[in-house]
Motif scaffolding. Structure first.
Motif, PDB file in Angstrom:
ATOM      1  N   ALA A 214       0.819  -1.220   0.000  1.00  0.00           N
ATOM      2  CA  ALA A 214       0.000   0.000   0.000  1.00  0.00           C
ATOM      3  C   ALA A 214       0.849   1.263   0.000  1.00  0.00           C
ATOM      4  O   ALA A 214       0.355   2.346  -0.316  1.00  0.00           O
ATOM      5  CB  ALA A 214      -0.930   0.009   1.208  1.00  0.00           C
ATOM      6  N   ALA A 226      -0.172   5.027   0.745  1.00  0.00           N
ATOM      7  CA  ALA A 226      -1.304   5.032   1.668  1.00  0.00           C
ATOM      8  C   ALA A 226      -0.925   5.542   3.048  1.00  0.00           C
ATOM      9  O   ALA A 226      -1.789   5.855   3.858  1.00  0.00           O
ATOM     10  CB  ALA A 226      -1.885   3.614   1.777  1.00  0.00           C
ATOM     11  N   GLY A 230      -3.232   3.792   5.539  1.00  0.00           N
ATOM     12  CA  GLY A 230      -3.258   2.431   5.014  1.00  0.00           C
ATOM     13  C   GLY A 230      -2.827   1.416   6.042  1.00  0.00           C
ATOM     14  O   GLY A 230      -3.421   0.342   6.165  1.00  0.00           O
ATOM     15  N   THR A 275      -6.027  -5.092  -1.140  1.00  0.00           N
ATOM     16  CA  THR A 275      -5.166  -3.917  -1.014  1.00  0.00           C
ATOM     17  C   THR A 275      -4.850  -3.332  -2.384  1.00  0.00           C
ATOM     18  O   THR A 275      -4.948  -2.112  -2.602  1.00  0.00           O
ATOM     19  CB  THR A 275      -3.856  -4.293  -0.295  1.00  0.00           C
ATOM     20  OG1 THR A 275      -4.152  -4.779   1.019  1.00  0.00           O
ATOM     21  CG2 THR A 275      -2.921  -3.092  -0.185  1.00  0.00           C
ATOM     22  N   ALA A 280      -5.315   0.368  -1.110  1.00  0.00           N
ATOM     23  CA  ALA A 280      -4.193   1.263  -1.404  1.00  0.00           C
ATOM     24  C   ALA A 280      -4.642   2.511  -2.176  1.00  0.00           C
ATOM     25  O   ALA A 280      -4.287   3.632  -1.779  1.00  0.00           O
ATOM     26  CB  ALA A 280      -3.109   0.512  -2.166  1.00  0.00           C
ATOM     27  N   SER A 284      -4.495   6.018  -0.203  1.00  0.00           N
ATOM     28  CA  SER A 284      -3.557   7.012  -0.749  1.00  0.00           C
ATOM     29  C   SER A 284      -4.290   8.297  -1.129  1.00  0.00           C
ATOM     30  O   SER A 284      -3.750   9.395  -1.000  1.00  0.00           O
ATOM     31  CB  SER A 284      -2.816   6.439  -1.957  1.00  0.00           C
ATOM     32  OG  SER A 284      -3.697   6.166  -3.032  1.00  0.00           O
TER      33      SER A 284
END
Length: 477
Positions: A214, A226, A230, A275, A280, A284
């Motif tokens: 991520a 992320a 994340g 993910t 992700a 992000s």
């Protein structure tokens, strides 16, 4: 002779762990008990209890802030266990010692889930988050110091050259790269240990790999990874998924392979794809919005933010409110946002150092025991943690907490105003010398003003409080 064994830990593994261990040891010795205390702190497990010590113990005391592993639970099978949140242990250990027999509960690891009394503390969100932060700290501290050392070398004229054409590069370059790796792995380590705190060992590898994935923005065509968002999302999701997964009953054929093969593989397969496809990009995006907001926030709002974060850091001196503010500021380091952690570097030093100075300026406001603890409080507070101020706050909550919170809030706003950046945790008042705080002179300006305010508030507020207490006593007579 009564024999006691104990385990202490806390989310950060720095101050509470050792303060409570010392409290248990001192109280036991006063009563003539034989005692052995295992600490599970930032340095790992120290004074590990032996099987013989546990077997011979009449009682087990567990002062916990982040729970214990399944393997740890098995050690206390069949023992009389007293469990108490580490945050309460400082003031409750004498009472616990008075009522060991009535407070202790027989523990069976196969039938009873250890931690019913502590469930909210052990399994609370902040506890799991701080478990991740505690594990990430060494990466950031070591990495930050390496980067600072590399930068100092470059400033003094040493070459900062990357490897090329068979040349291995310069030491300054190598130190900067080592530091950069520490910051790179900070986030996946955080995610892995959040998951580990919830789901134990099977959760570690899937959460680490997914958090690392991520934070590879090039794979998703984003400007940022992320980040800590994340890591938090994946750590919590994977941890609770595995906690549920472990409740599934399987035949004896697969039982031995569940923990190290089946659960990690299935979890990584599911969450790895999840993910890549959703977490992700989504995290992000959120991280990008947050960073853009923090980088473009108006100065007036920065002052308000510094005021609030400073107040939170000083309010409960290592408690959940402090940890929430600390986690927010620390987590932004990996995204190169350092101003909020600058507030942490200044404000967390204030309460213990200020109360130590107040003890020397106005000794009549403090007991003999408090005055004797002033120097240790100053040394620990100036270099490590805020927690040495806790005993003083317990003795006089209203004036001490009010003084600390008000001084912390004002200093937090001032730190934001003067633009103090702290790139990594280190040794608090020595951080500017180590190259971890910029500009160094503004750090010391904020620290000095904050200490003057905090000491002044302590003396004024506690003087008024003591006067009121005396008036109440006289009126009662």
């Amino acid at each position: 002779m009564t024999r006691i064994v104990a385990v202490t830990n806390c989310p950060a593994g720095i101050a509470h762990t050792y303060m409570v261990a010392e409290k248990i040891a001192d109280e036991s010795k006063k009563r003539g008990f034989e005692v052995h205390v295992e600490t599970q702190g930032a340095s790992g497990i120290e004074n590990r209890l032996t099987s013989q010590q546990i077997a011979e113990a009449d009682y087990v005391i567990l002062a916990l802030g982040k729970g214990i592993t399944d393997e740890d639970k098995d050690r206390f099978n069949g023992k009389k266990v007293v469990e108490i949140p580490v945050s309460e242990a400082l003031r409750n250990i004498p009472k616990i010692m008075d009522n060991l027999e009535s407070e202790a509960k027989l523990f069976s690891s196969s039938k009873i889930k250890l931690g019913d009394k502590q469930e909210a503390v052990q399994n609370g969100l902040i506890s799991h988050l701080m478990a991740g932060v505690s594990a990430a700290l060494p990466f950031v501290i070591a990495g930050g110091l390496c980067m600072a050392l590399g930068s100092i070398m470059a400033q003094f004229g040493m070459p900062n050259v990357a490897p090329k054409n068979g040349n291995i590069g310069s030491i300054a370059w190598a130190l900067n790269e080592l530091g950069s790796l520490g910051f790179t792995f900070m986030v996946p380590i955080m995610g892995a240990n959040i998951a580990f705190s919830i789901g134990d060992k099977p959760a570690y590898a899937p959460a680490f790999i997914c958090s690392l994935l991520a934070n590879s923005p090039d794979l998703f065509g984003k400007k940022t990874g992320a980040g800590f968002i994340g890591a938090v999302l994946l750590g919590l999701a994977i941890g609770y998924f595995i906690k549920w997964f472990k409740t599934i009953k399987v035949g004896k054929t697969f039982q031995s392979t569940m923990g190290f093969l089946v659960i990690p593989f299935v979890t990584l397969l599911i969450f790895g794809l999840f993910t890549w496809w959703l977490v992700a990009p989504f995290a992000s995006l959120l991280m990008g919005i947050l960073l853009n907001f923090l980088n473009t926030i108006p100065p007036s709002l920065k002052l308000v933010g510094g005021f609030v974060v400073g107040a939170m850091l000083a309010f409960d001196m290592g408690g959940p409110i402090n940890k929430a503010a600390w986690f927010f500021a620390f987590s932004l380091i990996g995204s190169h946002v350092y101003s909020w952690y600058g507030v942490v570097g200044v404000v967390t030093t204030l309460p213990p150092v200020a109360v130590a100075i107040a003890c020397w300026i106005k000794p009549s406001l403090f007991t003999k025991q408090e005055r004797a603890a002033a120097l240790p409080a100053l040394l620990v507070g100036a270099t490590v943690a805020t927690e040495p101020a806790i005993p003083y706050a317990l003795a006089a909550p209203l004036p001490m907490i009010s003084a600390n919170t008000l001084a912390g809030a004002i200093t937090g706003a001032l730190t934001m105003l003067l633009g103090v950046d702290r790139i990594a945790p280190g040794i608090n008042v020595l951080d500017p010398i180590l190259g971890l705080v910029h500009p160094w002179y503004n750090f010391y300006i904020c620290l000095t003003i904050g200490l003057v305010l905090n000491v002044l508030f302590i003396i004024v507020f506690k003087s008024i409080w003591i006067k009121k207490q005396k008036e109440k006593t006289i009126a009662g007579k």
